[in-house]
Design a protein around this motif. Structure first.
Motif, PDB file in Angstrom:
ATOM      1  N   HIS A 163       0.862  -1.190   0.000  1.00  0.00           N
ATOM      2  CA  HIS A 163       0.000   0.000   0.000  1.00  0.00           C
ATOM      3  C   HIS A 163       0.897   1.239   0.000  1.00  0.00           C
ATOM      4  O   HIS A 163       1.184   1.824   1.036  1.00  0.00           O
ATOM      5  CB  HIS A 163      -0.922  -0.020   1.219  1.00  0.00           C
ATOM      6  CG  HIS A 163      -1.923  -1.128   1.195  1.00  0.00           C
ATOM      7  ND1 HIS A 163      -3.235  -0.951   0.802  1.00  0.00           N
ATOM      8  CD2 HIS A 163      -1.792  -2.455   1.483  1.00  0.00           C
ATOM      9  CE1 HIS A 163      -3.874  -2.103   0.872  1.00  0.00           C
ATOM     10  NE2 HIS A 163      -3.027  -3.031   1.285  1.00  0.00           N
ATOM     11  N   GLU A 169      -0.318   4.544  -7.074  1.00  0.00           N
ATOM     12  CA  GLU A 169      -1.730   4.139  -7.020  1.00  0.00           C
ATOM     13  C   GLU A 169      -2.583   4.870  -8.051  1.00  0.00           C
ATOM     14  O   GLU A 169      -3.747   4.543  -8.231  1.00  0.00           O
ATOM     15  CB  GLU A 169      -2.261   4.337  -5.607  1.00  0.00           C
ATOM     16  CG  GLU A 169      -1.569   3.394  -4.617  1.00  0.00           C
ATOM     17  CD  GLU A 169      -2.222   3.344  -3.249  1.00  0.00           C
ATOM     18  OE1 GLU A 169      -3.271   4.006  -3.062  1.00  0.00           O
ATOM     19  OE2 GLU A 169      -1.682   2.652  -2.367  1.00  0.00           O
ATOM     20  N   TRP A 209      -6.509  -1.501  -4.946  1.00  0.00           N
ATOM     21  CA  TRP A 209      -6.478  -0.108  -4.524  1.00  0.00           C
ATOM     22  C   TRP A 209      -5.678   0.753  -5.511  1.00  0.00           C
ATOM     23  O   TRP A 209      -5.380   1.902  -5.251  1.00  0.00           O
ATOM     24  CB  TRP A 209      -5.893   0.031  -3.119  1.00  0.00           C
ATOM     25  CG  TRP A 209      -4.608  -0.726  -2.892  1.00  0.00           C
ATOM     26  CD1 TRP A 209      -3.347  -0.253  -2.994  1.00  0.00           C
ATOM     27  CD2 TRP A 209      -4.501  -2.104  -2.517  1.00  0.00           C
ATOM     28  NE1 TRP A 209      -2.442  -1.241  -2.715  1.00  0.00           N
ATOM     29  CE2 TRP A 209      -3.116  -2.395  -2.412  1.00  0.00           C
ATOM     30  CE3 TRP A 209      -5.425  -3.122  -2.260  1.00  0.00           C
ATOM     31  CZ2 TRP A 209      -2.639  -3.659  -2.062  1.00  0.00           C
ATOM     32  CZ3 TRP A 209      -4.936  -4.379  -1.916  1.00  0.00           C
ATOM     33  CH2 TRP A 209      -3.567  -4.634  -1.814  1.00  0.00           C
ATOM     34  N   TYR A 210      -5.322   0.137  -6.639  1.00  0.00           N
ATOM     35  CA  TYR A 210      -4.635   0.866  -7.703  1.00  0.00           C
ATOM     36  C   TYR A 210      -5.644   1.285  -8.778  1.00  0.00           C
ATOM     37  O   TYR A 210      -6.678   0.638  -8.959  1.00  0.00           O
ATOM     38  CB  TYR A 210      -3.558  -0.005  -8.341  1.00  0.00           C
ATOM     39  CG  TYR A 210      -2.447  -0.390  -7.404  1.00  0.00           C
ATOM     40  CD1 TYR A 210      -1.303   0.391  -7.297  1.00  0.00           C
ATOM     41  CD2 TYR A 210      -2.540  -1.549  -6.623  1.00  0.00           C
ATOM     42  CE1 TYR A 210      -0.278   0.038  -6.443  1.00  0.00           C
ATOM     43  CE2 TYR A 210      -1.512  -1.909  -5.765  1.00  0.00           C
ATOM     44  CZ  TYR A 210      -0.389  -1.104  -5.676  1.00  0.00           C
ATOM     45  OH  TYR A 210       0.617  -1.464  -4.819  1.00  0.00           O
ATOM     46  N   ALA A 214      -3.018  -3.668 -11.863  1.00  0.00           N
ATOM     47  CA  ALA A 214      -2.276  -4.182 -10.705  1.00  0.00           C
ATOM     48  C   ALA A 214      -1.896  -5.647 -10.849  1.00  0.00           C
ATOM     49  O   ALA A 214      -1.143  -6.170 -10.024  1.00  0.00           O
ATOM     50  CB  ALA A 214      -3.098  -3.993  -9.432  1.00  0.00           C
ATOM     51  N   CYS A 235      -1.676  -6.503  -5.797  1.00  0.00           N
ATOM     52  CA  CYS A 235      -2.791  -6.328  -4.848  1.00  0.00           C
ATOM     53  C   CYS A 235      -3.187  -7.693  -4.300  1.00  0.00           C
ATOM     54  O   CYS A 235      -4.367  -7.988  -4.104  1.00  0.00           O
ATOM     55  CB  CYS A 235      -3.971  -5.611  -5.500  1.00  0.00           C
ATOM     56  SG  CYS A 235      -4.684  -6.457  -6.919  1.00  0.00           S
TER      57      CYS A 235
END
Length: 344
Positions: A163, A169, A209-210, A214, A235
């Motif tokens: 993260h 991101e 969360w990208y 990912a 991820c």
């Protein structure tokens, strides 16, 4: 001889570069950091204070800082989108350049930088620091020994869930462009083969969360009928692989596996009768040259050797563009759904 260095791009990545210089006596003696450049001068000043760089010049304009310092070398640690103008500016001021990866944001810009470095008579190299670690060097030495015969396939798995926050991101093709190049470059180095074509499926899995890309699955055809496969995700929560990937190298006489950390296993075909003939373990020797296994420090040392001798560095732009072609070929294949030729 001591070379004056300006570092451009003072974010978190820059600290690894400065630590490598300050913690390695030969580099500390050969390099003097005289300038720091960042879009935010406060960030540059904070970096100077953290590393006790004293009266180092700080600024937001690379050209102006180079004029003030008359530097010999630029360490380029900017985000990929800014790389081309930074390297161009450094070369125009008569500096050798060592860049973060990737070499550029496009193949055309990378080719332009190769020509610009050639015209300027300067070295432009890329920090493929993971090529300069013990595990990768051990694999290369083992493959060259011929113990497992001719290489027929390399398979790499990369599953991890960092993260980061920040620019990664928000990137397109984040895994392929920002991380997979390490494994692609290492596979090319370990095998000694050249990339010919690639087919890739890229996704951004549910829960990512990208912003984009990912995860990727790629199949490369290398020279001499060698296949290289890459399965990766940035991820993937849960039990992770190493940052260096988990490797399996298949040869005509046996196999080598490396977990990306400390565990190597190698064996050749056994002599048992029956369906499965068993296997005989073989030793995986340490790297031939320990001084080549210190990541950033070893890359920088190789770069300085190139400057002093006039010979290309191991990660010179003319070589590294082949690894970059693997990345952009995979991206193009994912976009079109077709195999992409890399041999041109």
């Amino acid at each position: 001889m001591t070379y004056n260095v300006v570092l451009c791009g003072c974010g978190a990545m820059a600290k690894g570069w400065l630590r490598a210089v300050q913690s390695t006596p030969d580099l500390r003696d050969a390099l003097s950091v005289v300038g720091l450049v960042d879009l935010d001068q406060n960030v540059a000043r904070a970096l100077a204070d953290e590393f006790k760089l004293g009266a180092v010049v700080t600024g937001t304009d690379l050209g102006e800082v180079l004029e003030q310092t008359r530097a010999d070398i630029v360490f380029d640690v900017v985000i990929p989108a800014a790389r081309h103008p930074v390297v161009r500016t450094a070369l125009a001021h008569g500096c050798h350049v060592l860049s973060e990866k990737p070499m550029s944001s496009s193949m055309s810009e990378a080719a332009d930088l190769i020509e610009a470095a050639k015209a300027a008579g300067k070295i432009h190299s890329v920090v493929q620091n993971r090529r300069f670690i013990s595990g990768v060097r051990r694999m290369r030495r083992f493959v060259e020994s011929g113990v497992i015969g001719d290489i027929t396939a390399i398979h790499c798995d990369f599953f991890i869930g960092p993260h980061f926050g920040g620019f990664r991101e928000k990137m397109d093709n984040v895994l392929l462009l920002d991380m997979a190049i390490h494994t692609f470059d290492a596979a090319r180095y370990v095998s000694g083969k050249q990339p010919l074509s690639v087919y890739c499926l890229e996704t951004n899995p549910r829960g990512s969360w990208y912003a984009h890309g990912a995860s990727a699955n790629a199949v490369f055809q290398l020279s001499d009928d060698v296949v290289f496969t890459y399965r990766g995700s940035w991820c993937a929560e849960g039990e992770r692989t190493s940052w260096e990937s988990a490797w399996r190298i298949v040869g005509t006489k046996g196999m080598l596996t490396w977990d990306g950390e400390e565990t190597f296993k190698a064996s050749v075909a056994g002599t048992q009768d029956g369906l499965l003939r068993g296997f005989t373990p073989v030793e995986v020797l340490p790297p031939a040259r320990e001084e080549e296994t210190h990541g950033h420090a070893s890359v920088i040392a190789d770069f300085l050797k190139a400057i002093r001798t006039g010979q290309p560095s191991e990660t010179d732009g003319q070589d590294n563009i082949k690894s970059l072609a693997m990345v952009f070929g995979a991206i193009e294949s994912a976009r079109t759904g077709r195999s992409v030729d890399l041999a041109a």
